[in-house]
Enzyme design. Sequence first.
Site, PDB file in Angstrom:
ATOM      1  N   ASP A  69       0.846  -1.195   0.000  1.00 53.49           N
ATOM      2  CA  ASP A  69       0.000   0.000   0.000  1.00 53.49           C
ATOM      3  C   ASP A  69       0.879   1.242   0.000  1.00 53.49           C
ATOM      4  O   ASP A  69       1.784   1.364   0.824  1.00 53.49           O
ATOM      5  CB  ASP A  69      -0.906   0.002   1.233  1.00 53.49           C
ATOM      6  CG  ASP A  69      -2.063   0.975   1.080  1.00 53.49           C
ATOM      7  OD1 ASP A  69      -2.398   1.335  -0.069  1.00 53.49           O
ATOM      8  OD2 ASP A  69      -2.645   1.361   2.110  1.00 53.49           O
ATOM      9  N   HIS A 117      -3.887  14.033   0.845  1.00 55.98           N
ATOM     10  CA  HIS A 117      -4.168  13.141   1.975  1.00 55.98           C
ATOM     11  C   HIS A 117      -3.019  13.180   2.987  1.00 55.98           C
ATOM     12  O   HIS A 117      -3.247  13.321   4.191  1.00 55.98           O
ATOM     13  CB  HIS A 117      -4.388  11.709   1.476  1.00 55.98           C
ATOM     14  CG  HIS A 117      -4.520  10.694   2.574  1.00 55.98           C
ATOM     15  ND1 HIS A 117      -5.599  10.666   3.437  1.00 55.98           N
ATOM     16  CD2 HIS A 117      -3.700   9.689   2.976  1.00 55.98           C
ATOM     17  CE1 HIS A 117      -5.431   9.681   4.311  1.00 55.98           C
ATOM     18  NE2 HIS A 117      -4.286   9.071   4.052  1.00 55.98           N
ATOM     19  N   ASP A 143      -9.654   0.399   1.512  1.00 58.14           N
ATOM     20  CA  ASP A 143      -8.680  -0.097   2.477  1.00 58.14           C
ATOM     21  C   ASP A 143      -9.158   0.265   3.882  1.00 58.14           C
ATOM     22  O   ASP A 143      -8.752   1.264   4.461  1.00 58.14           O
ATOM     23  CB  ASP A 143      -7.310   0.534   2.173  1.00 58.14           C
ATOM     24  CG  ASP A 143      -6.195  -0.178   2.906  1.00 58.14           C
ATOM     25  OD1 ASP A 143      -6.390  -1.332   3.314  1.00 58.14           O
ATOM     26  OD2 ASP A 143      -5.113   0.421   3.047  1.00 58.14           O
TER      27      ASP A 143
HETATM   28 CA    CA Z   1      -4.315   2.542   2.664  1.00 54.05          CA
END
Ligand code: CA
Length: 429
Positions: free
Chosen positions: A135, A142, A242
């Site tokens: 990931d 973000h 996620d």
């Molecule tokens: Ca993530």
Amino acid sequence: MTLEANNPNKKSWLPVSKNSDFPIQNIPFGVFLTKDDIITIGTRIGNYAIDLSALHQLGYFDGISLTDDIFLQDTLNHFISDGRKAWRAVRSRISEVFDAENPNLKNNTSQREVVLFAMEEVEMQLPVLIGDYTDFYSSKEHATNVGTMFRDPENALMPNWLHLPVGYHGRSSTIVPSGTPVRRPMGQTLPKGADKPIFGQSKRVDFELEMAFITTDANVMGEPVSVDEAEEYIFGMVLFNDWSARDIQKWEYVPLGPFLAKSFASSISPWIVTLDALEPFRVESPEQNPQPLPYLQQTGSHSFDINLAVEIAPEDETPTTISKSNFKYMYWTMAQQLAHHTINGCKVNSGDMMGSGTISGPTPDSYGSMLELSWQGTEPIKMGNGTERTFIEDNDTVIMKGYCEKEGFRIGFGEVSSKLLPALKSELT
Ligand code: CA
């Protein structure tokens, strides 16, 4: 590069509604279970699931070098291993077979019966056996928002962030397809003001709006993949939720990064849309300043214009859209992520999955997590039924959608939709 399968004027003899994510220009790949309990690799046009192993048996892929059982599999890994030339040839042939001008299958009722299923008649499966899941953390907006909340607004980005695509190795065993419910996790958290942790259910379950790409065998151990070649090894993309437990994350993540706050569940959309299909929607990624090191430098357009939306549906209620974002906001491209991932010689295999990281846009209505949308729970989000949300509540369903649209033609990913079930041992909280 012009691919005939991407011709926007092409029509299929199968009915496709105007706003469908799956016109003949898409031809995604997935795995489904038929009502006769047969598992097969397939594609989708309109509301029809198409059995590719049946098409193969009927000779529709003659002339393409494929093993007899390539589609009679419960995962796409072997087909993905065949490489981009094979994916392109198969997608192109499917496009020909279902072209409105081609009468062969269209006029053969008995063949149509074994090849076509209504989407309602099939159950979508996880499309690949995901060996490794990585990931990334590649949205500047973000990373800035999270750095502002958790650390220091003046130094929101860590010193490494603008120089490399930050990532961590995730857990593939709990990646599930759309429709699979997810249970609120239990774990350790440190209540505000306390000096010792407690054990109980997470009170801050969140989604992360991401996309993920699936790779083919990219390299041998010890040899990197160059940034210029990296896209050759990307089979396609899916929508990716996620799931994250923010309170568990906050207590556990120092110094090695997230662990149990992330590994309880991640959900993906079941149809993998190929990079070939996304080609008409290629756009430039944001300008990078400072210029990255040479092994990460790219010229040309290496992002894609993919509209994204997140909805929350409380139990038995209609969904409320709470965020609209776009994949094109990502600061680091997929090619840069893959080049960076392998620069140390790390081997990447067929069926590996790489998450983009939460995709937040520049405005508050485009943030890709509840953490940001509710600004750590301080600004609740209004739902259509009058209730409010700061994080995800029990029995809420989180739905993510994604599509590309240009000059009246659209392809999309469908959705990834999953319901949050109450914790298994809520009496322990
Ligand atoms: Ca993530």
